[in-house]
Design a protein around this motif. Structure first.
Motif, PDB file in Angstrom:
ATOM      1  N   UNK A  51     -83.104  39.454 -31.099  1.00  0.00           N
ATOM      2  CA  UNK A  51     -84.446  39.803 -31.570  1.00  0.00           C
ATOM      3  C   UNK A  51     -84.671  41.313 -31.573  1.00  0.00           C
ATOM      4  N   UNK A  52     -85.323  41.813 -32.636  1.00  0.00           N
ATOM      5  CA  UNK A  52     -85.680  43.225 -32.716  1.00  0.00           C
ATOM      6  C   UNK A  52     -87.141  43.387 -32.319  1.00  0.00           C
ATOM      7  N   UNK A  53     -87.586  44.608 -32.134  1.00  0.00           N
ATOM      8  CA  UNK A  53     -88.971  44.892 -31.762  1.00  0.00           C
ATOM      9  C   UNK A  53     -89.387  44.086 -30.541  1.00  0.00           C
ATOM     10  N   UNK A  54     -88.577  44.176 -29.500  1.00  0.00           N
ATOM     11  CA  UNK A  54     -88.824  43.424 -28.274  1.00  0.00           C
ATOM     12  C   UNK A  54     -89.919  44.113 -27.464  1.00  0.00           C
ATOM     13  N   UNK A  55     -90.810  43.308 -26.893  1.00  0.00           N
ATOM     14  CA  UNK A  55     -91.900  43.818 -26.074  1.00  0.00           C
ATOM     15  C   UNK A  55     -92.214  42.809 -24.980  1.00  0.00           C
ATOM     16  N   UNK A  56     -93.065  43.201 -24.037  1.00  0.00           N
ATOM     17  CA  UNK A  56     -93.536  42.262 -23.026  1.00  0.00           C
ATOM     18  C   UNK A  56     -94.666  41.437 -23.642  1.00  0.00           C
ATOM     19  N   UNK A  57     -94.586  40.121 -23.472  1.00  0.00           N
ATOM     20  CA  UNK A  57     -95.538  39.213 -24.116  1.00  0.00           C
ATOM     21  C   UNK A  57     -96.184  38.328 -23.064  1.00  0.00           C
ATOM     22  N   UNK A  58     -97.517  38.303 -23.057  1.00  0.00           N
ATOM     23  CA  UNK A  58     -98.282  37.362 -22.242  1.00  0.00           C
ATOM     24  C   UNK A  58     -98.323  36.053 -23.024  1.00  0.00           C
ATOM     25  N   UNK A  59     -97.572  35.068 -22.568  1.00  0.00           N
ATOM     26  CA  UNK A  59     -97.406  33.828 -23.335  1.00  0.00           C
ATOM     27  C   UNK A  59     -98.730  33.088 -23.480  1.00  0.00           C
ATOM     28  N   UNK A  60     -99.530  33.057 -22.422  1.00  0.00           N
ATOM     29  CA  UNK A  60    -100.826  32.384 -22.504  1.00  0.00           C
ATOM     30  C   UNK A  60    -101.720  33.002 -23.566  1.00  0.00           C
ATOM     31  N   UNK A  61    -101.765  34.344 -23.627  1.00  0.00           N
ATOM     32  CA  UNK A  61    -102.575  35.032 -24.638  1.00  0.00           C
ATOM     33  C   UNK A  61    -102.055  34.737 -26.041  1.00  0.00           C
ATOM     34  N   UNK A  62    -100.726  34.724 -26.195  1.00  0.00           N
ATOM     35  CA  UNK A  62    -100.119  34.429 -27.498  1.00  0.00           C
ATOM     36  C   UNK A  62    -100.507  33.020 -27.958  1.00  0.00           C
ATOM     37  N   UNK A  63    -100.466  32.060 -27.029  1.00  0.00           N
ATOM     38  CA  UNK A  63    -100.836  30.682 -27.351  1.00  0.00           C
ATOM     39  C   UNK A  63    -102.310  30.602 -27.752  1.00  0.00           C
ATOM     40  N   UNK A  64    -103.179  31.227 -26.966  1.00  0.00           N
ATOM     41  CA  UNK A  64    -104.617  31.158 -27.269  1.00  0.00           C
ATOM     42  C   UNK A  64    -104.920  31.748 -28.643  1.00  0.00           C
ATOM     43  N   UNK A  65    -104.261  32.870 -28.988  1.00  0.00           N
ATOM     44  CA  UNK A  65    -104.468  33.484 -30.307  1.00  0.00           C
ATOM     45  C   UNK A  65    -104.043  32.531 -31.417  1.00  0.00           C
ATOM     46  N   UNK A  66    -102.889  31.898 -31.224  1.00  0.00           N
ATOM     47  CA  UNK A  66    -102.392  30.994 -32.267  1.00  0.00           C
ATOM     48  C   UNK A  66    -103.261  29.742 -32.377  1.00  0.00           C
ATOM     49  N   UNK A  67    -103.700  29.194 -31.258  1.00  0.00           N
ATOM     50  CA  UNK A  67    -104.556  27.999 -31.283  1.00  0.00           C
ATOM     51  C   UNK A  67    -105.881  28.319 -31.981  1.00  0.00           C
ATOM     52  N   UNK A  68    -106.409  29.524 -31.767  1.00  0.00           N
ATOM     53  CA  UNK A  68    -107.675  29.923 -32.402  1.00  0.00           C
ATOM     54  C   UNK A  68    -107.563  29.929 -33.929  1.00  0.00           C
ATOM     55  N   UNK A  69    -106.358  30.105 -34.462  1.00  0.00           N
ATOM     56  CA  UNK A  69    -106.149  30.128 -35.919  1.00  0.00           C
ATOM     57  C   UNK A  69    -105.991  28.732 -36.523  1.00  0.00           C
ATOM     58  N   UNK A  70    -105.735  27.749 -35.677  1.00  0.00           N
ATOM     59  CA  UNK A  70    -105.426  26.409 -36.175  1.00  0.00           C
ATOM     60  C   UNK A  70    -106.688  25.678 -36.598  1.00  0.00           C
ATOM     61  N   UNK A  71    -106.516  24.685 -37.468  1.00  0.00           N
ATOM     62  CA  UNK A  71    -107.618  23.833 -37.900  1.00  0.00           C
ATOM     63  C   UNK A  71    -108.128  23.019 -36.720  1.00  0.00           C
ATOM     64  N   UNK A  72    -109.377  22.639 -36.783  1.00  0.00           N
ATOM     65  CA  UNK A  72    -110.014  21.897 -35.697  1.00  0.00           C
ATOM     66  C   UNK A  72    -109.957  20.380 -35.913  1.00  0.00           C
ATOM     67  N   UNK A  73    -109.290  19.923 -36.976  1.00  0.00           N
ATOM     68  CA  UNK A  73    -109.254  18.477 -37.269  1.00  0.00           C
ATOM     69  C   UNK A  73    -108.735  17.680 -36.078  1.00  0.00           C
ATOM     70  N   UNK A  74    -107.626  18.132 -35.528  1.00  0.00           N
ATOM     71  CA  UNK A  74    -107.084  17.546 -34.297  1.00  0.00           C
ATOM     72  C   UNK A  74    -107.226  18.622 -33.223  1.00  0.00           C
ATOM     73  N   UNK A  75    -108.062  18.395 -32.202  1.00  0.00           N
ATOM     74  CA  UNK A  75    -108.277  19.450 -31.200  1.00  0.00           C
ATOM     75  C   UNK A  75    -107.032  19.753 -30.377  1.00  0.00           C
ATOM     76  N   UNK A  76    -106.886  21.020 -30.031  1.00  0.00           N
ATOM     77  CA  UNK A  76    -105.787  21.483 -29.179  1.00  0.00           C
ATOM     78  C   UNK A  76    -106.397  21.986 -27.873  1.00  0.00           C
ATOM     79  N   UNK A  77    -105.979  21.395 -26.767  1.00  0.00           N
ATOM     80  CA  UNK A  77    -106.476  21.778 -25.447  1.00  0.00           C
ATOM     81  C   UNK A  77    -105.403  22.621 -24.754  1.00  0.00           C
TER      82      UNK A  77
END
Length: 198
Positions: A51-77
């Protein structure tokens, strides 16, 4: 490719065939070919390079950002521990999460559960749905290129069967694993990645 060729030959042989409709079919086929080619190139690139452009990633924050973009038809907890940090390429890891969330929502009956935590020296991410699940005999097969189970073909006829192989290759390039593990109901995808200690 065979279907595309047959449509073009039919349009050339029979003047009463609607050429505009044939061109529309050809364009759709070309777009699908382009998608498959791009996904194959991505799979090859991920498998043959770090992988290029490697950085430190807060996995929980990454998940929350991605879940916020998803459709609400099927809820994601989401249940995420704080400061679960890995080293990696955020764009590639987001690609993995997007693919797993899309699949989970597609196959879930009513909900998707995502957890982020620690398992000794590893970051642990689970994406579980409450759908029909994947039989133990198919759990490794779905990570092979172009393999699509019958339920996947019914729910997403245009899929390429490359999303999960690409996701696994990205996780492996980050020195981790992506597997399907037992769950009380539905499918449960589990990512393990080396944890960065703070």
């Amino acid at each position: 490719m065979t279907g595309l060729r047959a449509s073009v030959e039919e349009a050339l042989l029979y003047p009463d065939v609607d050429a505009r409709e044939t061109l529309h079919e050809v364009l759709q086929a070309a777009e699908r070919f382009q998608t498959i080619i791009n996904e194959m190139l991505m799979l090859t690139k991920v498998r043959t390079s770090s992988p290029h452009d490697v950085e430190l990633i807060d996995v929980g924050a990454l998940i929350r950002e991605e879940v916020a973009r998803r459709s609400r038809d099927i809820p994601i907890h989401v249940r995420a521990d704080d400061e679960v940090t890995v080293r990696g390429n955020a764009v590639q890891l987001t690609e993995v999460l997007t693919n797993l969330l899309v699949n989970a929502q597609r196959h879930a009956h009513s909900r998707v559960e995502v957890t982020v935590g620690r398992d000794e020296a590893l970051a642990l991410v689970t994406v579980c749905d409450d759908g029909e699940g994947i039989s133990p005999g198919d759990r490794d097969r779905v990570f092979q290129p172009f393999v699509r189970l019958s339920e996947s073909r019914e729910r997403d006829p245009g899929g390429s069967g490359l999303g999960l192989p690409i996701s696994r290759a990205i996780v492996q390039a980050h020195f981790g694993t992506l597997r399907i593990e037992d769950s009380p109901r539905g499918a449960c995808f589990v990512i393990r990645l080396p944890l960065i200690r703070s």
